[in-house]
Design a protein around this motif. Structure first.
Motif, PDB file in Angstrom:
ATOM      1  N   SER A 139      10.375  -2.220  -2.142  1.00  0.00           N
ATOM      2  CA  SER A 139       9.557  -2.088  -0.943  1.00  0.00           C
ATOM      3  C   SER A 139       8.221  -1.474  -1.344  1.00  0.00           C
ATOM      4  O   SER A 139       8.172  -0.584  -2.199  1.00  0.00           O
ATOM      5  CB  SER A 139      10.254  -1.206   0.098  1.00  0.00           C
ATOM      6  N   GLN A 335      10.779  -8.562   1.503  1.00  0.00           N
ATOM      7  CA  GLN A 335      10.378  -7.264   2.008  1.00  0.00           C
ATOM      8  C   GLN A 335       8.904  -6.994   1.732  1.00  0.00           C
ATOM      9  O   GLN A 335       8.238  -6.318   2.523  1.00  0.00           O
ATOM     10  CB  GLN A 335      11.239  -6.166   1.364  1.00  0.00           C
ATOM     11  N   HIS A 336       8.372  -7.525   0.631  1.00  0.00           N
ATOM     12  CA  HIS A 336       6.944  -7.366   0.351  1.00  0.00           C
ATOM     13  C   HIS A 336       6.102  -8.018   1.441  1.00  0.00           C
ATOM     14  O   HIS A 336       5.096  -7.447   1.894  1.00  0.00           O
ATOM     15  CB  HIS A 336       6.603  -7.985  -1.006  1.00  0.00           C
ATOM     16  N   ASP A 339       6.358  -5.915   4.590  1.00  0.00           N
ATOM     17  CA  ASP A 339       5.544  -4.703   4.463  1.00  0.00           C
ATOM     18  C   ASP A 339       4.064  -5.014   4.656  1.00  0.00           C
ATOM     19  O   ASP A 339       3.321  -4.199   5.219  1.00  0.00           O
ATOM     20  CB  ASP A 339       5.756  -4.064   3.088  1.00  0.00           C
TER      21      ASP A 339
END
Length: 481
Positions: A139, A335-336, A339
């Motif tokens: 993350s 998740q990148h 984010d």
């Protein structure tokens, strides 16, 4: 919050805030280039800076007058000697918030004289970097998300500007490994929790800042290649003896618990682990995935245009990835992307999501260079051990390819459900496999009192890896072109 940066007289200037006073301190040489219509268009850095300024204006509810370089509220006009300039929504893009300046219509892709390697050199570069034992963070730290969103948006816009440029696609694929690399502590002091987090954040911020420089990509790739020793281990990595002796399943379970993925942690404890590296494992993988010639494409051209998706569909598919979804060879994780489009990066999320959608549509339209198909559409195999000591290959492809597959399936899912009908219970049938299992159990419970029934499951061959892909392509071309 800092949104964009600029340069004045060849030197870097401070961050530009989303206010009138901050924006006036920003250099506007590139705006005059747009006015003059210089041949060759704008460079990718200038083009990105132009869109960043427009994004800041939209987020702050302001518009910029191109004549006097002054910001105004959307409801107010800018008075000049003989006219009043007003803000109006024309195309609906962020460029509408810069009034009186011609939208840049041509982008020149920067060429790097330090690396004059041709097409083969770029492909070899991908292979070399993908083969390095480098992990990316699971993350993105909150303090790094805004800058990562800006850098990713810039890389995506370069691809959109020149889809035929292999160099632009290579930079997009190598961005996660170059900027989101996991930092291994080299001393006991760095291994402390607070110091380790601070060290990770500072390294990511430094890499992202270097990337935004003109030759930052080449510097980061060179640093990656230089940081790995001939043995394949990253330089400066310090591992404790107890870590080396600990069971791999226990280590993986602890990682899942730290990440909050408790269901995955239980599965890891029940797993038989990964098969050891050796000739027998390699032979078992080859037997399960035999080498076959590539399928031949249909001879008749496609009768319909390619699929086109919108940003809402792409965002839903990004959010549909399960928590803790693993990355492919490029290191990019779902998740990148989450984010980058949420949290601290939400200020520029609309521009980033629009760029992601444009690149996804390029993939759907077949605009990605074919020389990169091996790196985009393939997936490495992880040989998991079965309880009977057999091999179960698990393929984990790249997030970009999986995202494109998701949006494509979302578009043609209904047609495929009708086409397959009752021959299967997997595609377009919610909880189809569970329904089959419960139906079989109810049947056996109702009619198996005397023990006269038996249930036989048959697996004749590994059909998934031996079926003719050419037949699949022909059916796709006919049913969902």
């Amino acid at each position: 919050m800092a949104l964009v940066r600029g340069r004045r007289n060849g030197k870097s200037v401070g961050p530009v805030q989303g206010s009138a006073s901050g924006l006036r301190t920003c250099p506007f040489k590139f705006f005059h280039e747009c006015k003059d219509g210089k041949p060759g268009g704008l460079s990718p850095r200038t083009w990105t800076f132009f869109l960043d300024i427009a994004e800041v204006l939209r987020a702050g509810g302001k518009w910029l007058c191109g004549k006097c370089m002054v910001m105004h509220a959307l409801s107010r006009g800018c008075k000049h000697d003989n006219e009043v300039v007003l803000f109006a929504i024309n195309s609906g893009d962020v460029e509408d918030f810069i009034v009186g300046i011609r939208k840049p219509c041509q982008v020149v892709v920067d060429t790097n004289p330090r690396h004059p390697a041709g097409l083969g050199g770029k492909v070899n570069l991908l292979e070399r970097v993908f083969s390095l034992p480098i992990q990316t963070v699971k993350s993105i730290p909150p303090s790094c998300r805004l800058l990562f969103a800006q850098v990713l948006t810039g890389a995506l816009r370069k691809v959109v500007a020149s889809p035929g440029s292999v160099d632009n696609w290579v930079q997009l694929l190598l961005l996660p490994r170059c900027t989101l690399r996991v930092v291994r502590p080299s001393s006991r002091q760095e291994r402390r929790s607070g110091n380790r987090k601070s060290l990770q954040c500072s390294n990511i911020l430094h890499a992202l800042t270097v990337w935004k420089d003109g030759y930052g990509f080449d510097d980061l790739v060179s640093s990656l290649l230089d940081s790995v020793e001939e043995t394949g281990a990253p330089k400066g990595e310090c591992r404790r003896e107890e870590d080396k002796e600990r069971d791999p399943n226990i280590k993986q379970c602890l990682r899942k618990v730290r990440d909050g993925h408790f269901t995955a942690a239980v599965k890891v404890l029940c797993s038989s682990g990964v098969a050891p590296l050796g000739d027998s494992t390699l032979k078992a993988l080859i037997d399960k995935h035999p080498m076959v010639p590539p399928p031949s494409s249909p001879s008749n051209p496609l009768a319909q245009p390619a699929l086109v998706v919108d940003g809402e569909c792409v965002l839903k598919c990004i959010r549909s990835f399960p928590k803790g979804t693993s990355c492919g060879r490029d290191g990019m994780r779902a998740q990148h992307l989450l984010d980058a489009v949420g949290g601290e990066g939400s200020v520029t999320s609309s521009g980033l999501l629009a760029s992601i959608t444009e690149v996804v549509n390029l993939w759907l339209g077949g605009s990605c260079p074919k020389v990169l198909a091996e790196f985009v559409a393939s997936a490495p195999l992880t040989p998991l051990l079965k309880p009977d000591k057999g091999i179960r290959p698990i393929a984990v492809g790249g997030i970009w390819r999986r995202l494109v597959s998701k949006v494509a399936m979302k578009k043609v899912g209904k047609e495929m459900t009708q086409y397959l009908g009752d021959y299967q219970f997997g595609v377009g049938v919610p909880n189809g496999a569970e329904a089959v299992l419960h139906s079989a159990n109810r049947f056996l419970n109702s009619f198996h009192a005397d023990g006269s029934l038996a249930l036989l499951t048959v697996d004749f061959s590994n059909a998934f890896n031996t079926v003719d892909r050419t037949t699949f392509l022909q059916e796709f071309n006919k049913e969902i072109p």
